[in-house]
Design a protein around this motif. Structure first.
Motif, PDB file in Angstrom:
ATOM      1  N   SER A 105      -2.433   7.625   0.235  1.00 40.17           N
ATOM      2  CA  SER A 105      -3.734   7.493  -0.440  1.00 40.17           C
ATOM      3  C   SER A 105      -3.927   6.124  -1.086  1.00 40.17           C
ATOM      4  O   SER A 105      -5.028   5.805  -1.544  1.00 40.17           O
ATOM      5  CB  SER A 105      -3.887   8.583  -1.509  1.00 40.17           C
ATOM      6  OG  SER A 105      -3.057   8.316  -2.623  1.00 40.17           O
ATOM      7  N   GLN A 155     -10.629   8.410   2.132  1.00 40.50           N
ATOM      8  CA  GLN A 155      -9.318   8.986   1.832  1.00 40.50           C
ATOM      9  C   GLN A 155      -8.379   8.018   1.109  1.00 40.50           C
ATOM     10  O   GLN A 155      -7.189   8.327   0.932  1.00 40.50           O
ATOM     11  CB  GLN A 155      -8.635   9.458   3.131  1.00 40.50           C
ATOM     12  CG  GLN A 155      -8.235   8.343   4.080  1.00 40.50           C
ATOM     13  CD  GLN A 155      -9.322   7.921   5.049  1.00 40.50           C
ATOM     14  OE1 GLN A 155     -10.455   8.385   4.936  1.00 40.50           O
ATOM     15  NE2 GLN A 155      -8.977   7.055   5.995  1.00 40.50           N
ATOM     16  N   THR A 156      -8.911   6.885   0.634  1.00 38.56           N
ATOM     17  CA  THR A 156      -8.036   5.840   0.093  1.00 38.56           C
ATOM     18  C   THR A 156      -8.400   5.456  -1.330  1.00 38.56           C
ATOM     19  O   THR A 156      -9.572   5.252  -1.654  1.00 38.56           O
ATOM     20  CB  THR A 156      -8.088   4.579   0.983  1.00 38.56           C
ATOM     21  OG1 THR A 156      -7.704   4.918   2.312  1.00 38.56           O
ATOM     22  CG2 THR A 156      -7.176   3.491   0.449  1.00 38.56           C
TER      23      THR A 156
END
Length: 446
Positions: A21, A99-100
């Motif tokens: 992540s 998603q990061t």
């Protein structure tokens, strides 16, 4: 998820690399690529490192981050953060954004030069997201490097950078846990952090002044600076190349009346030094000096709320404040002389001067004489502010100090009228005769 155990630098970097992540970029100037190197060295760097850059050439740095600021400065650090963050989001937000948790680590450092003639310090910054797509938070640090060689200083910066990124993602629950994580294995002995500036949702409930006090109480800094004008800078920027007047004290009374008395004390010291230097010189800088150490032996150290109460009262009255880790005047001299070679003067009432004279300084091999040598080593004197005889008598009684006598003028006592029994009396007379101790006039308002 990271281990609950204390991790070393290697395992902190590896934990971040394995956390899918987190993803970001590194821009480092002046102390190698030591932070990025850890992530490239431990394995799995493709999971963390988007880019690593080192713009050592000044023209290249100006082209990337803009000209007009010093290369080792907060302004350059902020320009680096803005540029790298914008580029990171522009290039990767569509593909990785959902998603990061993005981050940008930057530093601009003046590590020890080949001749060892420069001030080894730097600025370190991190911008990061707590969650994907969330607003960013910023950490800005000013650091002083204590290692004796360039190689060791580079190594220390590398450890600090890994600590900072790891703490931002995994140890941001409280200011204590965050700073402890940042400091692990490197701060105090190898690096001093004397400034921290935090912004964003990760720190919205944290008090900036309390954070600075914690730096000193935890031993991460020898001193921090508080400005009455609202802005915060490292001590070096407040002291750099300036003639300085320091007013040390406890400042326990925080009402407006006492604050005005404190301001008059400091103003009188500034005026005295201005007259000593000549009117053509710029006005000296003046600071109230407090310490996180106990005021009396065998007392507990003051708590942060009590320190903030005293600091805030002085700031509200219009005075700037230096908060020191250690209480001895010679430690204050040493800190200030790191940043200026101009004259340094203390302004202190007779009660503080007597208290300092009575201490035998058992922590020093040379006892009282060594303390005096350290205090007056570099163009330092003490302006002795007179005291009402009745107040002096009452104070001596309250602290059970005997052996001092004086004559008085209109109910006031100056340092030149104060005497102590030998051998301390001989030393006190020497300081007066040598003008290390300078009696001040009775103030007109008296």
């Amino acid at each position: 998820m990271p281990s609950a155990l204390k991790l070393d630098t290697h395992h902190k970097a590896l934990t971040l690399n394995l956390d899918l992540s987190t993803f970001g970029s590194f821009a480092e100037i002046g102390a190698g690529q030591e932070v990025a190197r850890w992530f490239l060295f431990v394995g799995g760097a493709s999971g963390t490192v988007a880019k690593s850059i080192s713009a050592y050439d000044k023209e290249v740095s100006d082209d990337l981050y803009g000209s007009g600021s010093r290369y080792v400065s907060k302004q350059r650090l902020e320009a680096m953060l803005d540029h790298e963050w914008t580029q990171l989001l522009t290039q990767l937000s569509k593909t990785r954004g959902p998603q990061t948790r993005f981050f940008c680590f930057v530093d601009t450092v003046s590590a020890r030069n080949f001749a060892g003639t420069n001030d080894a310090h730097g600025w370190v910054g991190l911008r990061f997201q707590l969650e994907p797509g969330g607003p960013p938070s910023d950490v800005l640090l000013h650091v002083n490097m204590r290692d004796s060689s360039n190689a060791l200083q580079q190594q220390a910066v590398g450890i600090l950078g890994v600590n900072l990124i790891y703490a931002a993602f995994y140890e941001v629950q409280t200011k204590e846990s965050f700073l402890k994580g940042v400091a692990q294995d490197v701060v105090a002995d190898r690096i001093e952090i004397d400034y921290v500036d935090l912004h964003g949702p990760a720190f919205e409930s944290w008090d900036q002044h309390a954070l600075l006090v914690h730096l000193v109480r935890a031993g991460f800094a020898e001193a921090v600076f508080f400005s009455s004008k609202g802005f915060i800078v490292p001590p070096t920027e407040a002291l750099y190349k300036k003639a300085v007047v320091l007013a040390p004290g406890y400042f326990g009374h925080t009402d407006q009346g006492h604050s005005q008395v404190h301001l008059r004390l400091l103003a009188s010291g500034i005026q005295e030094l201005q007259e000593e230097l000549g009117e053509a010189k710029s006005v000296p800088a003046g600071f109230f000096c407090l310490t996180v150490a106990p005021f009396k032996p065998n007392e507990p150290a003051p708590e942060i709320p009590d320190l903030l109460r005293r600091i805030d009262a002085l700031l509200a009255a219009g005075g700037d404040v230096l908060l020191f880790r250690r209480p001895e005047l010679y430690h204050m001299t040493a800190l200030v002389n790191r940043h200026t070679k101009a004259p340094v003067r203390f302004v202190a009432g007779l009660s503080l001067i007597i208290r300092a004279s009575e201490d035998v300084y058992g922590n020093l091999e040379g006892r009282r004489l060594e303390a005096l040598a350290r205090l007056f080593a570099q163009n330092v004197r003490i302006y002795a502010y007179p005291m009402a005889a009745a107040d002096l008598r009452e104070w001596l009684k309250s602290v059970s100090i005997t052996g001092w006598e004086w004559s008085e003028t209109n109910g006031w006592v100056s340092a030149s009228q104060l005497r102590s029994a030998p051998p301390l009396g001989h030393l006190f007379a020497y300081l007066l005769a040598s003008k290390f101790l300078v009696p001040m006039r009775v103030p007109p308002e008296a």
